[in-house]
Design a protein around this motif. Structure first.
Motif, short mmCIF file in Angstrom:
data_model
loop_
_atom_site.label_atom_id
_atom_site.label_comp_id
_atom_site.label_asym_id
_atom_site.label_seq_id
_atom_site.Cartn_x
_atom_site.Cartn_y
_atom_site.Cartn_z
N LEU A 86 0.81 -1.21 0.00
CA LEU A 86 0.00 0.00 0.00
C LEU A 86 0.85 1.26 0.00
O LEU A 86 1.93 1.32 0.60
CB LEU A 86 -0.94 -0.01 1.20
N LYS A 87 0.31 2.26 -0.69
CA LYS A 87 0.97 3.56 -0.86
C LYS A 87 0.08 4.66 -0.29
O LYS A 87 -1.15 4.49 -0.21
CB LYS A 87 1.23 3.83 -2.34
N PRO A 88 0.64 5.80 0.04
CA PRO A 88 -0.20 6.91 0.55
C PRO A 88 -1.31 7.29 -0.42
O PRO A 88 -2.41 7.66 0.02
CB PRO A 88 0.81 8.04 0.73
N GLU A 89 -1.06 7.18 -1.71
CA GLU A 89 -2.07 7.55 -2.69
C GLU A 89 -3.22 6.54 -2.77
O GLU A 89 -4.21 6.78 -3.47
CB GLU A 89 -1.46 7.73 -4.09
N ASP A 90 -3.12 5.44 -2.04
CA ASP A 90 -4.23 4.50 -1.96
C ASP A 90 -5.25 4.93 -0.90
O ASP A 90 -6.30 4.30 -0.76
CB ASP A 90 -3.72 3.09 -1.61
N THR A 91 -4.94 5.96 -0.16
CA THR A 91 -5.84 6.46 0.88
C THR A 91 -7.15 6.94 0.30
O THR A 91 -7.18 7.60 -0.74
CB THR A 91 -5.17 7.61 1.66
#
Length: 123
Positions: A86-91
């Motif tokens: 998971l990446k921050p842009e998956d928030t």
């Protein structure tokens, strides 16, 4: 009346994993195309992953290919979204959706939606 209830969201660190679930009640589950969509604050609700009603085709947004996996359990009427790396842009708020015999990639083709579950990826 079809109802969808998501669960499994939460706070996770970058590189972590989460599995979302969506329980579907009402209707004939095996006839549904199902999908997951994501909405970040101030953004549109975007397609993430979908599973064709035939059960033999899945689709993913380019940004999640190789990291997310959609699956369905027709016996339990449940949709899953396994999210890895998971990446921050998956928030965002993740919504599941269901529609009879629809193209799972098209948001407007879905007739039923869940209430959403928040996923936050902390860096």
């Amino acid at each position: 009346q079809v109802q969808l209830v998501e669960s499994g969201g939460g706070l996770v660190q970058v590189g972590g994993s989460l599995r979302l679930s969506c329980a579907v009640s009402g209707g004939i589950f095996s006839r549904y195309s199902v999908g997951w969509f994501r909405q970040a604050p101030g953004e549109e609700r975007d397609f993430v992953a979908g599973s064709q009603y035939t059960g033999d085709a899945t689709y993913y947004a380019e940004s999640v290919k190789g990291r997310f996996t959609i699956s369905r359990d027709n016996a339990k009427s449940v949709i899953y979204l396994q999210m890895n790396s998971l990446k921050p842009e998956d928030t965002g708020v993740y919504y599941c959706a269901a529609g009879y015999y629809t193209d799972p990639r098209i948001r407007s083709s879905y007739g039923s939606w869940g209430q959403g579950t928040q996923v936050t990826v902390a860096s």
